[in-house]
Each structure stands twice: as structure tokens, then as C-alpha cells.
Design an enzyme around this catalytic site. Structure first.
Site, PDB file in Angstrom:
ATOM      1  N   GLU A  90       0.803  -1.302   0.017  1.00 26.07           N
ATOM      2  CA  GLU A  90       0.089   0.003   0.072  1.00 26.07           C
ATOM      3  C   GLU A  90       0.844   1.326  -0.229  1.00 26.07           C
ATOM      4  OE1 GLU A  90      -3.328   2.225   2.863  1.00 26.07           O
ATOM      5  OE2 GLU A  90      -2.499   0.333   3.507  1.00 26.07           O
ATOM      6  N   ARG A  91       1.852   1.209   0.889  1.00 27.80           N
ATOM      7  CA  ARG A  91       2.935   2.449   0.862  1.00 27.80           C
ATOM      8  C   ARG A  91       3.480   2.617  -0.391  1.00 27.80           C
ATOM      9  NH1 ARG A  91       4.553  -0.110   5.537  1.00 27.80           N
ATOM     10  NH2 ARG A  91       6.713  -0.470   4.676  1.00 27.80           N
ATOM     11  N   ARG A  92       3.834   1.576  -1.126  1.00 28.01           N
ATOM     12  CA  ARG A  92       4.645   1.678  -2.432  1.00 28.01           C
ATOM     13  C   ARG A  92       3.324   2.326  -3.527  1.00 28.01           C
ATOM     14  NH1 ARG A  92       6.859  -3.840  -1.514  1.00 28.01           N
ATOM     15  NH2 ARG A  92       8.868  -3.345  -0.407  1.00 28.01           N
ATOM     16  N   GLU A 134       4.996  -6.172   8.227  1.00 21.64           N
ATOM     17  CA  GLU A 134       4.899  -4.748   7.819  1.00 21.64           C
ATOM     18  C   GLU A 134       4.712  -3.366   8.503  1.00 21.64           C
ATOM     19  OE1 GLU A 134       4.928  -3.571   4.259  1.00 21.64           O
ATOM     20  OE2 GLU A 134       5.884  -5.700   4.021  1.00 21.64           O
TER      21      GLU A 134
END
Length: 206
Positions: free
Chosen positions: A1-3, A34
Site C-alpha cells: 500500500e505504501r508503494r 509490515e
């Protein structure tokens, strides 16, 4: 999600992805790992996460270290923070004391004293180096008291041995210790006849 969020901010419309199928436990484990790698976790949250990985997913510290790309000693030191009294842990969570302060307080086993020192850090704005010095001094005082108690106990033991030997030989006996396992025994006599009696008594032994 962060990417994905990073790609969105960068204006990248397509990103390479890998889709994998995981069981419920595997998914929970990966989610927790994570979560550990987030930058906004406080030290206690991070330590609790490591503890969960060990207790719930039966991972070893080496395995956790490999998965979160940290040294094993980092994992160990992080989890040691959970040995602090709850009040001190809360101070760490709230950012009232630093991880350095907390690690210094780990050397204090007395819970009441540990909390008192934590309060002292807040009231006197002590640096990590200052609290380390205080804890080190307290450790020396504690060892000195323990040594004194040990010496007193040994004195009683050897006094008892002297009294027992005095009863056997019928005269004053001194045990002069060099250390815990070496020394010499002095038996006093006050006449030749008494010396002969003591010698004869010793000869009967064995």
C-alpha cells in the site's frame, strides 16, 4: 500500500506487482511484520509486535531480524523494554523519556526504585549519560552491601566452627582465613602438659 501511495504521489500510472495467495495466519504474520517497519511506531509498540511474532507465530529472533532487516541484538534490546514496570513503559510511549533512558533503567531490578529514577529523569531533565552514571553508582552500592552481608554470614559460619573445635580440644582455637577456601588453624596451649594432651588428641583422629 505504501508503494502504491508513493507511486501515486510520483505520478506513476503503472507499477509492477506480485500477487501471492496466503493463508489467514501467513497474512496476519506478514501484516504484523509490515506494521513493525512503520516509522511512527513507539518503542513499546515495536517490542510488543516482536513479542507477538514469537508467541503467536513461533518465530525466532533470528527469523524476525532477517524479515525486518535488523540485527538480532536490535530485536533483543527492543523486547527487553517490556521488562520495565508498566508506568515507565507508559512514559516511554508518551515520549517523556527516551529509549536510551529506558535501557539504562533496565539495570534497576527494584520496581519502586526504577519508577523513582524515571520520575527523577523528568523532574531534573537528566540526560542518558547522567542516569547511566546514577544507575552504575547504585549498582556498586548494592554489590558492596551484598558483599558485607556475605562477609557477615561467613564470619558466623567460621565462629561456629571455632566454637565446635574449642569444645573438642578444650582450648582457644582461631581460624585465620586467606580466602573462601584457604587459611590456617591456630590452637593455643598454656603448658607443656596441655600441648601433649592436644597432640595425643590429634593422633587419635583417624
Amino acid at each position: 500500500e505504501r508503494r502504491w501511495r508513493a507511486a501515486k504521489l510520483a505520478g506513476v500510472r503503472e507499477v509492477p506487482v506480485v500477487i501471492r495467495e496466503y493463508g489467514k495466519q501467513q497474512a496476519m504474520e506478514i501484516a504484523l511484520i509490515e506494521n513493525v517497519q512503520r516509522e511512527d511506531l513507539n518503542p513499546i509498540e515495536e517490542a510488543v509486535a516482536y513479542q507477538r511474532l514469537i508467541q503467536e507465530f513461533h518465530l525466532k529472533q533470528e527469523e524476525i531480524a532477517e524479515r525486518v532487516c535488523k540485527n538480532r541484538s536490535t530485536i533483543t534490546n527492543s523486547m527487553r523494554l517490556l521488562n520495565l514496570v508498566p508506568e515507565v513503559q507508559q512514559m516511554l510511549v508518551e515520549g517523556l523519556i527516551s529509549s536510551g533512558h529506558a535501557r539504562a533503567l533496565l539495570a534497576v531490578s527494584d520496581e519502586k526504585l526504577q519508577l523513582e529514577l524515571a520520575d527523577k529523569i523528568l523532574k531534573e531533565h537528566l540526560s542518558v549519560r547522567e542516569i547511566e552514571k546514577i544507575v552504575k553508582t547504585l549498582g556498586k552500592v548494592k554489590k558492596k552491601k551484598e558483599k558485607e552481608k556475605e562477609d557477615e554470614a561467613l564470619e558466623l559460619i567460621f565462629k561456629n566452627l571455632e566454637d565446635r573445635m574449642k569444645t573438642v580440644v578444650g582450648t582457644k582455637v582461631n581460624i585465620n582465613r586467606k580466602d573462601r577456601s584457604k587459611g590456617k588453624i591456630e590452637i593455643e596451649y598454656y603448658s607443656e602438659s596441655e600441648l601433649e594432651r592436644i597432640v595425643e588428641l590429634i593422633e587419635t583422629i583417624g
